[in-house]
Design an enzyme around this catalytic site. Structure first.
Site: not given
Ligand SMILES: *Cc1c(COP(=O)(O)O)cnc(C)c1O
Length: 482
Positions: A110
């Site tokens: 993220k």
């Molecule tokens: C947020 C997240 C996801 C999922 O991603 P999305 O964009 O919400 O589908 C998968 N793995 C990790 C480690 C995350 O932090």
């Protein structure tokens, strides 16, 4: 290019307006009127550093930022905080490669989008001549929270409030968030699951608070979504450069999916002309998306599981609404499905399945996920986290003939207990002892960002039900200068 809500095609917002608003007034999500095709620019893009490529992709969508030198410098600075020169690392094996997206300041994928979001908001404010402070509201299933706090802490003109499910995040994730010291930050646990956190944030974004400009750092914000498109291009071009694939050759991406932001960015990359075969939508036991892609019925009236991949424990995947719009371009249809979901807890859209051939979907059980961590470690001496393991297990089950890239979304050291268990070890009560053990077993040192949490002081310790949390956040937002 103009933006409008998924629920009203007649809206007409500039990119800056869409980014600053976060969510449309009718509760829909902003979508671009068209998706630019850049297939003929791949050669050019191949020469760019990650930050420059990201800047180029973002400017395709947010054209008004193109000549803004400050924005360009801001984006470069944002990626300087990553701990590797290439920004993301590829671990290539014979038929698959892991795209490590966790070298940012909080060890979560993220960071890629959230690092750029403050740059975009500043550019949007310059562009519109908007004044005043922005308050960023964020719901998190664990990783978004810290990544958003890291991006906005101490930044002039911003306040940030984060809500997480009190019993749905790992100890290390909670510590990461609760140790953020800057006074423009607020962190709070909700006695409920992630969907409830997200609903709370959406509701607050809809209620006006006097004298406060509200926006969101969740992937409901179009400014959060678009920068993620860049790593699909960057990775593809590195694989071409390494001779792993030929230019133009189609590959698959397997994406551990929760809120559908990451995989939707892959879909956008494909529509922009990136040679992609299948986007593999990988779920854990909360397999509402797998069921949808198989049956055309999206039914959230089901048991909710807390799994070892908590960032994917989601039943209402916000960005799915954008996909529904992209494949139909029908605002009334999307509105009616969203109404059904809200009122009845499900929607039926079997008629869409023929238009969703860009995707393949499946899920991994808790046991399959753990076994995948063990298998990859045994075969390659390589450690993956529980989310990545879901995508890896699902890709292996599908066994598609094309080369497959697995999106590796978190450092294994963020989920030490589960990873140790998957390797057949007994995790310790103390998360940091587990971290040391994992480092010793794998021979891969744990990232300093995480080891340094060992002696850190918690500064936030807030928790409550929906009403209390809303009141605490309001209090924080209305408080004078941070
Ligand atoms: C947020 C997240 C996801 C999922 O991603 P999305 O964009 O919400 O589908 C998968 N793995 C990790 C480690 C995350 O932090």
């Amino acid at each position: 290019m103009y933006y409008h809500s998924t629920r009203n095609n007649n809206g007409h917002y500039t990119a800056s307006e869409a980014i600053l608003k976060g969510l449309a007034d009718d509760g829909g999500l902003f979508v671009p009127g068209e998706i630019p095709n850049i297939a003929n620019k791949l050669g050019e893009l191949a020469k760019l550093s990650y930050a420059k490529l990201c800047h180029a992709v973002v400017c395709e969508f947010f054209g008004e930022f193109r000549g803004d030198r400050e924005f360009e410098a801001d984006v470069t600075r944002a990626y300087d905080k990553f701990d590797t020169l290439s920004t993301l690392e590829l671990k290539e094996f014979d038929k698959v490669c892991y795209m490590e997206l966790y070298h940012g300041p909080t060890c979560a994928f993220k960071d890629f989008a959230l690092s750029v979001l403050p740059c975009e908001i500043r550019a949007a404010k310059r562009n519109l001549g908007a004044e005043g402070e922005y308050a960023i509201l964020t719901a998190t299933s664990g990783d978004t929270g810290k990544a958003a706090l890291e991006a906005f802490r101490g930044q002039e003109g911003f306040k940030i409030a984060v809500v997480y499910p009190k019993h749905g995040v790992s100890k290390i994730q909670e510590l990461q968030m609760n140790s953020t010291t800057e006074s423009n930050t607020f962190v709070c646990g909700l006695e409920d699951n992630f969907d409830a956190c997200q609903t709370l944030v959406k509701e607050m974004l809809g209620e006006k608070i006097d004298g406060v400009n509200l926006s969101s750092a969740n992937s409901i914000n179009i400014g959060r979504l678009i920068p993620q498109v860049a790593y699909y291009f960057y990775t593809y071009l590195r694989l071409v450069e390494n001779g792993r694939i030929g230019m133009g050759q189609k590959i698959n991406f397997s994406v551990p999916t929760g809120n559908f932001g990451d995989i939707l960015a892959g879909y956008i990359a494909k529509k922009m002309g990136l040679p992609v075969n299948k986007l593999i939508c990988a779920s854990n036991m909360n397999k509402i998306l797998t069921d949808f892609f198989k049956t055309g019925v999206y039914d959230k009236r089901r048991k909710f599981y807390i799994t070892q991949s908590p960032s994917m424990d989601i039943l209402i995947s916000s960005n799915f609404e954008r996909l529904l719009w992209f494949v139909t371009r029908d605002d009334e249809y999307v509105s009616s499905l969203m109404r059904d979901l809200k009122n009845d807890g499900l929607f039926m859209a079997k008629e869409l399945l023929p238009f969703l051939k860009d995707f393949a979907a499946d899920y991994a059980t808790e046991q399959e996920t753990a076994e995948e961590i063990g298998r990859v470690f045994k075969e390659h001496g390589y450690l993956i986290d529980t989310h990545t393991a879901v995508a890896s297990a699902v890709a292996r089950k599908m066994d598609l003939p094309e080369y497959t890239v697995i999106l590796s979304t978190a450092s294994p050291y963020k989920f030490c207990s589960s990873v140790l268990e998957a390797l057949g070890e007994t995790p310790s009560e103390d998360e940091f002892e587990s971290l040391d053990r994992l480092a010793a077993i794998s021979g891969m040192p744990a990232p300093y960002t995480l080891t340094s949490l060992r002696n850190i002081t918690r500064v936030h310790d807030n928790c409550g039900g929906v009403k209390e949390v809303k009141a605490m956040i309001k209090d924080f937002l209305e408080k004078g200068d941070a």
